[in-house]
Design a protein around this motif. Structure first.
Motif, short mmCIF file in Angstrom:
data_model
loop_
_atom_site.label_atom_id
_atom_site.label_comp_id
_atom_site.label_asym_id
_atom_site.label_seq_id
_atom_site.Cartn_x
_atom_site.Cartn_y
_atom_site.Cartn_z
N UNK A 1 0.81 -1.22 0.00
CA UNK A 1 0.00 0.00 0.00
C UNK A 1 0.85 1.27 0.00
N UNK A 2 0.41 2.24 -0.78
CA UNK A 2 1.00 3.58 -0.81
C UNK A 2 0.13 4.44 0.10
N UNK A 3 0.53 4.60 1.34
CA UNK A 3 -0.34 5.17 2.37
C UNK A 3 -0.52 6.67 2.22
N UNK A 4 -1.78 7.10 2.37
CA UNK A 4 -2.16 8.50 2.38
C UNK A 4 -2.99 8.72 3.64
N UNK A 5 -2.69 9.75 4.40
CA UNK A 5 -3.42 10.00 5.64
C UNK A 5 -4.90 10.25 5.35
N UNK A 6 -5.75 9.77 6.22
CA UNK A 6 -7.19 9.89 6.05
C UNK A 6 -7.84 10.08 7.42
N UNK A 7 -9.14 10.37 7.42
CA UNK A 7 -9.87 10.56 8.67
C UNK A 7 -10.51 9.26 9.13
N UNK B 96 -5.75 0.84 6.87
CA UNK B 96 -4.29 0.72 6.94
C UNK B 96 -3.77 1.55 8.10
N UNK B 97 -2.62 1.16 8.63
CA UNK B 97 -1.98 1.95 9.68
C UNK B 97 -0.51 2.13 9.32
N UNK B 98 0.06 3.19 9.84
CA UNK B 98 1.51 3.37 9.72
C UNK B 98 2.09 3.45 11.12
N UNK B 99 3.32 3.06 11.26
CA UNK B 99 3.94 3.09 12.58
C UNK B 99 4.04 4.52 13.08
#
Length: 312
Positions: free
Chosen positions: A286-292, A298-301
């Motif tokens: 996954x190419x993570x993009x911050x969301x509400x 998905x989570x990021x460390x």
């Protein structure tokens, strides 16, 4: 000493659906795990406050219980010492052993009716509304109705996770940490059917809420990765109050509605421990993009907390 780090995440206790429930008719707070427990623990005080006849007690259950007794029993078994898949399957309907599709009563009929009334009031209001997903045009996102945190989060954390941990341990069933919940509506002049697809979820719960309708059966193929995934699809009829459990990657759709209106609650159950390594939609990292909110699960460390005093 000042520290810098990610803001704390506030939570609720998973007891929301069973503990300290207020019965307005009798001015009483109760703990509810099932009819027998309610009678045993609160029978005398309920009788002293006017809940005397069998009809009174059944009306009490109908008005104040959202979860079906069968669902509570399945959950109670799932968290009991020594619970295993074999024992659990004796308490569920196996729709397809090969496809690993199951069914269990989830909500009581009065709760389904009450939820439908709320949904229709919201639908007729001028409040802003989003589409349930990219395929359905009509329905309601549960967070817009204000029911995501008070209803869906406890449902996932306390009831669905123990059940899914036994049914689908290989799909993150025991590590569910977010969800997307929405209601879809099918009616003449609106959406009538749903094309074949798979869900952006590790696991899915699909509960029929009503109303009166014909047609609209669900159909299931194999997992979307299989080249012959739609050969010999399995059709599953809706039963009001009952939920169908399946893997998110299972190809499925809905046959055309015949008559009436059909409303279903769909809960996409997600496990970041699974999807963080492979997005189920693009099948890549996954190419993570911050969301509400829960985003897409998905989570990021989080960055490590730093003691700023040490740096000065």
């Amino acid at each position: 000493m000042a520290t810098v780090g990610a803001p704390r995440r506030f939570c609720r206790c998973a007891c929301f659906c069973t503990e300290n429930l207020y019965v307005a008719r009798y001015g009483l707070h109760v703990r509810f795990r099932g009819e027998q427990q309610l009678r045993r623990d609160y029978g005398p005080i309920l009788r002293s406050r006017g809940c005397v006849s069998a009809k009174d007690f059944q009306q009490l259950l109908a008005e104040d219980a959202a979860l079906a007794p069968e669902f509570l029993a399945v959950t109670e078994y799932s968290v009991s010492p020594g619970a295993d898949l074999k024992g659990l399957l004796q308490r569920l309907e196996t729709v397809s052993e090969k496809k690993r599709i199951y069914r269990v009563p989830v909500f009581t009929a009065p709760f389904c009716q009450a939820l439908l009334e709320e949904l229709e009031h919201f639908e007729q209001s001028d409040m802003p509304k989003g589409r349930p997903n990219t395929m359905n045009n009509y329905g309601v996102l549960l967070h817009e109705l204000g029911l995501d945190e008070p209803l869906m989060t406890p449902l996932r954390e306390r009831f669905l996770q123990p059940l899914m941990a036994l049914l689908y341990p290989d799909c993150g069933g025991g590590r569910l940490d977010s969800h997307r919940a929405f209601v879809v509506k099918y009616a003449p002049g609106q959406d009538l059917e749903l094309g074949c697809h798979y869900d952006n979820a590790e696991l899915t719960l699909n509960v029929a809420l009503g109303k009166v309708f014909t047609g609209g059966a669900l159909y299931f193929g194999g997992l979307f990765q299989a080249p012959t995934a739609l050969t010999e699809p399995l059709e599953v009829e809706h039963v009001v109050g009952q939920g169908v459990l399946h893997r998110g990657g299972q190809l499925h759709g809905a046959r055309p509605l015949g008559t009436g209106e059909r409303w279903n609650l769909v809960v996409w159950l997600r496990a970041s421990a699974v999807r963080n390594s492979l997005c189920p939609m693009c099948c890549r990292e996954p190419d993570l993009v911050d969301d509400e909110g829960f985003g897409d699960g998905f989570t990021r460390e989080e960055p490590a907390t730093v003691d700023v005093c040490v740096l000065t």
